[in-house]
Write a protein that holds these residues in place. Sequence first.
Motif, short mmCIF file in Angstrom:
data_model
loop_
_atom_site.label_atom_id
_atom_site.label_comp_id
_atom_site.label_asym_id
_atom_site.label_seq_id
_atom_site.Cartn_x
_atom_site.Cartn_y
_atom_site.Cartn_z
N GLU A 1 0.83 -1.21 0.00
CA GLU A 1 0.00 0.00 0.00
C GLU A 1 0.86 1.26 0.00
OE1 GLU A 1 -2.29 -0.84 3.46
OE2 GLU A 1 -3.55 -2.30 2.41
N ILE A 2 1.95 1.25 0.77
CA ILE A 2 2.83 2.41 0.81
C ILE A 2 3.56 2.59 -0.52
CG2 ILE A 2 4.88 3.40 1.92
CD1 ILE A 2 3.93 2.04 4.51
N VAL A 3 4.03 1.49 -1.10
CA VAL A 3 4.71 1.57 -2.40
C VAL A 3 3.73 2.08 -3.47
CG1 VAL A 3 5.78 0.19 -4.22
CG2 VAL A 3 6.49 -0.11 -1.85
N GLY A 4 2.49 1.60 -3.43
CA GLY A 4 1.48 2.10 -4.37
C GLY A 4 1.19 3.57 -4.17
N THR A 5 1.11 3.99 -2.92
CA THR A 5 0.90 5.41 -2.60
C THR A 5 2.05 6.25 -3.12
OG1 THR A 5 -0.30 4.77 -0.62
CG2 THR A 5 0.48 7.02 -0.71
N LEU A 6 3.27 5.78 -2.91
CA LEU A 6 4.45 6.50 -3.39
C LEU A 6 4.44 6.59 -4.91
CD1 LEU A 6 7.16 7.87 -2.76
CD2 LEU A 6 8.20 5.60 -2.78
N ALA A 7 4.09 5.49 -5.58
CA ALA A 7 4.05 5.49 -7.05
C ALA A 7 3.02 6.49 -7.57
CB ALA A 7 3.76 4.09 -7.56
N LEU A 8 1.85 6.53 -6.95
CA LEU A 8 0.82 7.47 -7.39
C LEU A 8 1.25 8.93 -7.17
CD1 LEU A 8 -2.45 5.69 -6.16
CD2 LEU A 8 -1.71 6.06 -8.53
N MET A 9 1.86 9.18 -6.02
CA MET A 9 2.33 10.55 -5.74
C MET A 9 3.43 10.97 -6.71
SD MET A 9 0.71 12.17 -3.30
CE MET A 9 1.82 13.37 -2.63
N LEU A 10 4.37 10.06 -6.98
CA LEU A 10 5.44 10.37 -7.93
C LEU A 10 4.88 10.63 -9.32
CD1 LEU A 10 8.22 7.86 -6.82
CD2 LEU A 10 8.25 10.36 -6.59
N TYR A 11 3.88 9.86 -9.72
CA TYR A 11 3.27 10.09 -11.02
C TYR A 11 2.59 11.45 -11.07
CZ TYR A 11 -0.06 9.97 -14.81
OH TYR A 11 -0.80 10.32 -15.90
N ALA A 12 1.80 11.76 -10.05
CA ALA A 12 1.05 13.02 -10.04
C ALA A 12 1.95 14.24 -9.98
CB ALA A 12 0.07 13.05 -8.86
N LEU A 13 2.97 14.19 -9.14
CA LEU A 13 3.77 15.38 -8.90
C LEU A 13 5.00 15.48 -9.79
CD1 LEU A 13 3.49 15.49 -5.02
CD2 LEU A 13 2.07 16.65 -6.73
N LEU A 14 5.54 14.35 -10.22
CA LEU A 14 6.71 14.41 -11.09
C LEU A 14 6.36 14.03 -12.53
CD1 LEU A 14 9.36 12.87 -8.68
CD2 LEU A 14 8.90 15.27 -9.13
N GLY A 15 5.58 12.97 -12.71
CA GLY A 15 5.21 12.54 -14.05
C GLY A 15 4.30 13.53 -14.76
N GLU A 16 3.36 14.09 -14.03
CA GLU A 16 2.44 15.09 -14.58
C GLU A 16 2.90 16.52 -14.24
OE1 GLU A 16 -0.31 14.85 -16.51
OE2 GLU A 16 -0.16 12.68 -16.66
#
Length: 181
Positions: free
Chosen positions: A21-36
């Motif tokens: 769950e934490i790794v998934g949360t980190l992946a989503l945050m990285l996508y939103a803030l760095l990927g987008e």
Amino acid sequence: MMALLRPRSTKNLFYVLTLLEIVGTLALMLYALLGEFGNLVNLPGKRIGFYNFCLWNDTAGELLCLGNEQLQEMGINLLQMALARVCVYSCLVFIMFHLVYVLFVNYTGQREGWKINLIIPFIEIIILSAGLVMFLLQTLQWINLSDFNGGFLALLGTCALLLLQILTVTVYLSWAKLRYI
């Protein structure tokens, strides 16, 4: 179901679930803030995010990014926008800290550390939600619901995963309390 599982495998199950769950949360945050790049709206006619506020200019025939003076003239509070940015990006830092902390607690076998694993997601969800609400209150009149892109959905997914982390750790603490009484 839980009674059928051995105590050691149940403890590992909660650990692995929390870690995923934490790794998934980190992946989503990285996508939103760095990927987008922190953009919650990224359309040909407008780009609105934590660092961009660009609207289509018919006269110039292109996307025009507005500066602080123009944003203030439009009624956007720059302090709230900066605070929203700090809240959302600091949540990313808390998530990275949380990942390391969960690994540490499992490595050392500290049962008491799981109580802090319950507090950290609460802090993260409060900070993230506050940042999103402040941002949306300042920009919602220029955004339609259909304008949001994957970055916004990733932040909503982050909130959902944080709630799931809280549930997982709560169930683990209840299980551990029954087991060790």
